[in-house]
Design a protein around this motif. Sequence first.
Motif, PDB file in Angstrom:
ATOM      1  N   ASP A 295       0.253  -7.060  -4.764  1.00 57.67           N
ATOM      2  CA  ASP A 295       0.630  -6.066  -3.764  1.00 57.67           C
ATOM      3  C   ASP A 295       0.815  -6.673  -2.384  1.00 57.67           C
ATOM      4  O   ASP A 295       1.092  -5.953  -1.424  1.00 57.67           O
ATOM      5  CB  ASP A 295      -0.428  -4.964  -3.718  1.00 57.67           C
ATOM      6  CG  ASP A 295      -1.820  -5.508  -3.395  1.00 57.67           C
ATOM      7  OD1 ASP A 295      -2.067  -6.711  -3.669  1.00 57.67           O
ATOM      8  OD2 ASP A 295      -2.663  -4.759  -2.856  1.00 57.67           O
ATOM      9  N   LYS A 325     -15.549  -1.097 -10.528  1.00 59.69           N
ATOM     10  CA  LYS A 325     -15.501   0.145  -9.767  1.00 59.69           C
ATOM     11  C   LYS A 325     -16.068   0.020  -8.355  1.00 59.69           C
ATOM     12  O   LYS A 325     -16.274   1.034  -7.697  1.00 59.69           O
ATOM     13  CB  LYS A 325     -16.274   1.244 -10.517  1.00 59.69           C
ATOM     14  CG  LYS A 325     -15.751   1.510 -11.923  1.00 59.69           C
ATOM     15  CD  LYS A 325     -14.286   1.908 -11.927  1.00 59.69           C
ATOM     16  CE  LYS A 325     -13.758   2.172 -13.329  1.00 59.69           C
ATOM     17  NZ  LYS A 325     -12.298   2.460 -13.326  1.00 59.69           N
ATOM     18  N   ASP A 327     -15.832  -0.835  -4.295  1.00 57.10           N
ATOM     19  CA  ASP A 327     -14.795  -0.384  -3.358  1.00 57.10           C
ATOM     20  C   ASP A 327     -13.624  -1.361  -3.272  1.00 57.10           C
ATOM     21  O   ASP A 327     -12.455  -0.928  -3.200  1.00 57.10           O
ATOM     22  CB  ASP A 327     -15.405  -0.179  -1.969  1.00 57.10           C
ATOM     23  CG  ASP A 327     -16.330   1.025  -1.930  1.00 57.10           C
ATOM     24  OD1 ASP A 327     -16.250   1.857  -2.856  1.00 57.10           O
ATOM     25  OD2 ASP A 327     -17.139   1.126  -0.981  1.00 57.10           O
ATOM     26  N   LYS A 330     -11.520  -1.094  -6.493  1.00 57.88           N
ATOM     27  CA  LYS A 330     -10.868   0.212  -6.558  1.00 57.88           C
ATOM     28  C   LYS A 330      -9.686   0.290  -5.596  1.00 57.88           C
ATOM     29  O   LYS A 330      -8.655   0.885  -5.915  1.00 57.88           O
ATOM     30  CB  LYS A 330     -11.892   1.310  -6.243  1.00 57.88           C
ATOM     31  CG  LYS A 330     -12.871   1.572  -7.380  1.00 57.88           C
ATOM     32  CD  LYS A 330     -14.027   2.460  -6.942  1.00 57.88           C
ATOM     33  CE  LYS A 330     -13.557   3.847  -6.573  1.00 57.88           C
ATOM     34  NZ  LYS A 330     -14.717   4.731  -6.194  1.00 57.88           N
ATOM     35  N   SER A 331      -9.834  -0.376  -4.450  1.00 50.33           N
ATOM     36  CA  SER A 331      -8.741  -0.389  -3.477  1.00 50.33           C
ATOM     37  C   SER A 331      -7.534  -1.165  -4.016  1.00 50.33           C
ATOM     38  O   SER A 331      -6.383  -0.724  -3.864  1.00 50.33           O
ATOM     39  CB  SER A 331      -9.224  -1.001  -2.163  1.00 50.33           C
ATOM     40  OG  SER A 331      -8.160  -1.118  -1.251  1.00 50.33           O
ATOM     41  N   TRP A 333      -6.824  -1.659  -7.168  1.00 49.55           N
ATOM     42  CA  TRP A 333      -6.246  -0.892  -8.269  1.00 49.55           C
ATOM     43  C   TRP A 333      -5.348   0.229  -7.751  1.00 49.55           C
ATOM     44  O   TRP A 333      -4.233   0.433  -8.248  1.00 49.55           O
ATOM     45  CB  TRP A 333      -7.346  -0.328  -9.161  1.00 49.55           C
ATOM     46  CG  TRP A 333      -6.835   0.649 -10.183  1.00 49.55           C
ATOM     47  CD1 TRP A 333      -6.999   2.006 -10.185  1.00 49.55           C
ATOM     48  CD2 TRP A 333      -6.007   0.356 -11.304  1.00 49.55           C
ATOM     49  NE1 TRP A 333      -6.349   2.569 -11.252  1.00 49.55           N
ATOM     50  CE2 TRP A 333      -5.736   1.573 -11.962  1.00 49.55           C
ATOM     51  CE3 TRP A 333      -5.483  -0.817 -11.823  1.00 49.55           C
ATOM     52  CZ2 TRP A 333      -4.951   1.660 -13.097  1.00 49.55           C
ATOM     53  CZ3 TRP A 333      -4.694  -0.742 -12.967  1.00 49.55           C
ATOM     54  CH2 TRP A 333      -4.442   0.478 -13.592  1.00 49.55           C
ATOM     55  N   GLN A 334      -5.812   0.932  -6.734  1.00 47.95           N
ATOM     56  CA  GLN A 334      -5.015   2.031  -6.192  1.00 47.95           C
ATOM     57  C   GLN A 334      -3.717   1.512  -5.581  1.00 47.95           C
ATOM     58  O   GLN A 334      -2.646   2.138  -5.705  1.00 47.95           O
ATOM     59  CB  GLN A 334      -5.815   2.798  -5.131  1.00 47.95           C
ATOM     60  CG  GLN A 334      -5.138   4.082  -4.673  1.00 47.95           C
ATOM     61  CD  GLN A 334      -4.813   5.017  -5.822  1.00 47.95           C
ATOM     62  OE1 GLN A 334      -5.666   5.310  -6.678  1.00 47.95           O
ATOM     63  NE2 GLN A 334      -3.566   5.483  -5.879  1.00 47.95           N
ATOM     64  N   SER A 335      -3.778   0.338  -4.968  1.00 51.87           N
ATOM     65  CA  SER A 335      -2.575  -0.268  -4.412  1.00 51.87           C
ATOM     66  C   SER A 335      -1.570  -0.609  -5.514  1.00 51.87           C
ATOM     67  O   SER A 335      -0.362  -0.406  -5.352  1.00 51.87           O
ATOM     68  CB  SER A 335      -2.940  -1.526  -3.621  1.00 51.87           C
ATOM     69  OG  SER A 335      -1.792  -2.141  -3.094  1.00 51.87           O
ATOM     70  N   VAL A 337      -1.383   0.920  -8.456  1.00 53.81           N
ATOM     71  CA  VAL A 337      -0.862   2.190  -8.970  1.00 53.81           C
ATOM     72  C   VAL A 337       0.316   2.659  -8.126  1.00 53.81           C
ATOM     73  O   VAL A 337       1.379   3.047  -8.643  1.00 53.81           O
ATOM     74  CB  VAL A 337      -1.979   3.264  -8.993  1.00 53.81           C
ATOM     75  CG1 VAL A 337      -1.378   4.649  -9.270  1.00 53.81           C
ATOM     76  CG2 VAL A 337      -3.023   2.928 -10.043  1.00 53.81           C
ATOM     77  N   THR A 338       0.137   2.607  -6.803  1.00 55.63           N
ATOM     78  CA  THR A 338       1.192   3.043  -5.890  1.00 55.63           C
ATOM     79  C   THR A 338       2.428   2.156  -6.016  1.00 55.63           C
ATOM     80  O   THR A 338       3.571   2.649  -6.065  1.00 55.63           O
ATOM     81  CB  THR A 338       0.676   3.011  -4.446  1.00 55.63           C
ATOM     82  OG1 THR A 338      -0.476   3.864  -4.334  1.00 55.63           O
ATOM     83  CG2 THR A 338       1.754   3.464  -3.473  1.00 55.63           C
TER      84      THR A 338
END
Length: 600
Positions: A295, A325, A327, A330-331, A333-335, A337-338
């Motif tokens: 990312d 899991k 922070d 998780k950050s 992973w969310q990046s 996903v987006t």
Amino acid sequence: MAALSVPTILKEKKFPFVFAFFLLLILVTFLLISNSQSPIPIATNLADLPGSISASTPLNAHAPLPSSAASPDIAAAIPPPAAADRVDYQAVEWELCKGEAVDFIPCLDNWKAIKELQSRRHKEHRERHCPDPPPRCLVPLPEGYRAPVPWPKSRDMIWYNNVPHPKLVEYKKDQRWVVKYGNYFVFPGGGTQFKNGVKHYITTIEKMLPEIGFGKKTRIVLDVGCGVASFGGALLDRDVMTMSFAPKDEHEAQIQFALERGIPATLSVIGTQKLTFPDSSYDVVHCARCRVHWDGDGGQPLLELNRILRPGGYFIWSATPVYRKDDRHKSIWQSMVTLTKSICWSEVAKVSAVGANDVGLVIYQKPITSSCYKSRKEQNAPLCDQSRSNSSWYMPLDSCLVPPAGESYTWPSPWPQRLKDKPRTLSEPDAEEIYRDDSTHWSALVSEVYLGSLGINWSKLRNVMDMNARHGGFAAALVNLPIWVMNVVPIQESNTLPVIYDRGLIGVYHDWCESFNTYPRTYDLLHSSFLFANLSKRCDIIEVAAEMDRILRPDGYLLVQDTVEMLNKIAPILKSLHWAVNLHQDQFLVGKKGFWRPGT
């Protein structure tokens, strides 16, 4: 005057004449018998000649195979060339590369250029910085170097002295990438994500996504940050060809380990420049803890994967952000996903690690059509301009999405039918006819000449490089042998590399006026067909010879098909390297590298 008969001769007592007559008859008879039992040898040793080869008509790369090429009894007579064509090989003096290690790679070890870099933030120091002019020195051999362990045994163990780098043994001792065992390095099949071994890991992927079809639908895989290439090595059992790649970094010699094992691999990095592969080339891209920030920089590294991934192809990401899991993870992973949603990749399978030995991974699929791209609400990654160059040699990373080829795009035929079908990327007029002729030509040439008439011991070869691959016909003709071929398409030639990937073969772009991205002593055979005539207009052939000597293993072969004028220039240079050099059928030169180094 009356004709003489035997009675007349006897009557006139011409006994000296009779004696001479019968002696001549016996001599002629003897010569005829001798010639019938001693055929002309197929090759003439150039080491016994004054450093030259005669002019002749070479076999055209796309012409039908002449009858002489199919006959092992046709030899080349080699008269001395004109004085202007002679090369005094004794005038070429070689020395060892000063201050350089046994694993010297000129374009990656140019420390002067690396020290002058303004930034290393994007791994610029791992990219190519070639010296000008290229070096003319020879890389020394490691102390105790010996002929590599033969394939397939080499996949599991190699000689320690050939790659004397024990750092990975200590650094990855708990993950069992590689283990030191006596005089050998042994590869148990472990890895950071292969906690139950690489074979179990591959089986897990197949259970998660049966349609991945290793060895049928999936033939060509790219393994990013490959370690010692155990993933690619294990996939060979499934008829999958994996290009393993990693940079030359603190994980010392991982690509050298891979190539010594006989597994396809190359040195590369996703930094500021494109990878040297064509668009839409790989069926699957794999990353197991490959330490690439996908990312980063607006997602440019992932956009580069999107460029080289075939429409409908899969990206397998096996990494801690998939299942941890905290922070930070998780950050990340969310990046991801987006980012994957923004480029229309769909998540088709995911498993999170449960126990200590479980592996977490996610599999994404690239869309086949462009419908998703057009319906996006936000164009975070815009579509690339259709006029964009398809070159990836020294080109900056894209910030755009390469759209699929069209709504009519179809996946290649299952392997091995894929090798023979018309490649989708053949688009020029008469391209299919040229392609078919090329395939027929190489099939005949390899079977009738290369495999039986050139004195090459093919049973001892594993890593082979075609320096001027065109449509990959040479590699296709060798596909049933236990070897693999790195198909190199020179950037000055027609861009046929997409065709090679469509056929289920692998390769890279390159400029032979520069050093290749590989360690020394990593190929068993280099093959060149009508490459040097054009190359010699841009490069010094002596420097190209030094690079070939660097790449080739001792006891390895160079096989050149070229004009006789070009062979006249190459042969003396190879002789100056103390290679054994032979000419076959007046158009094929075979050089065999020895263990000689200057001063030994």
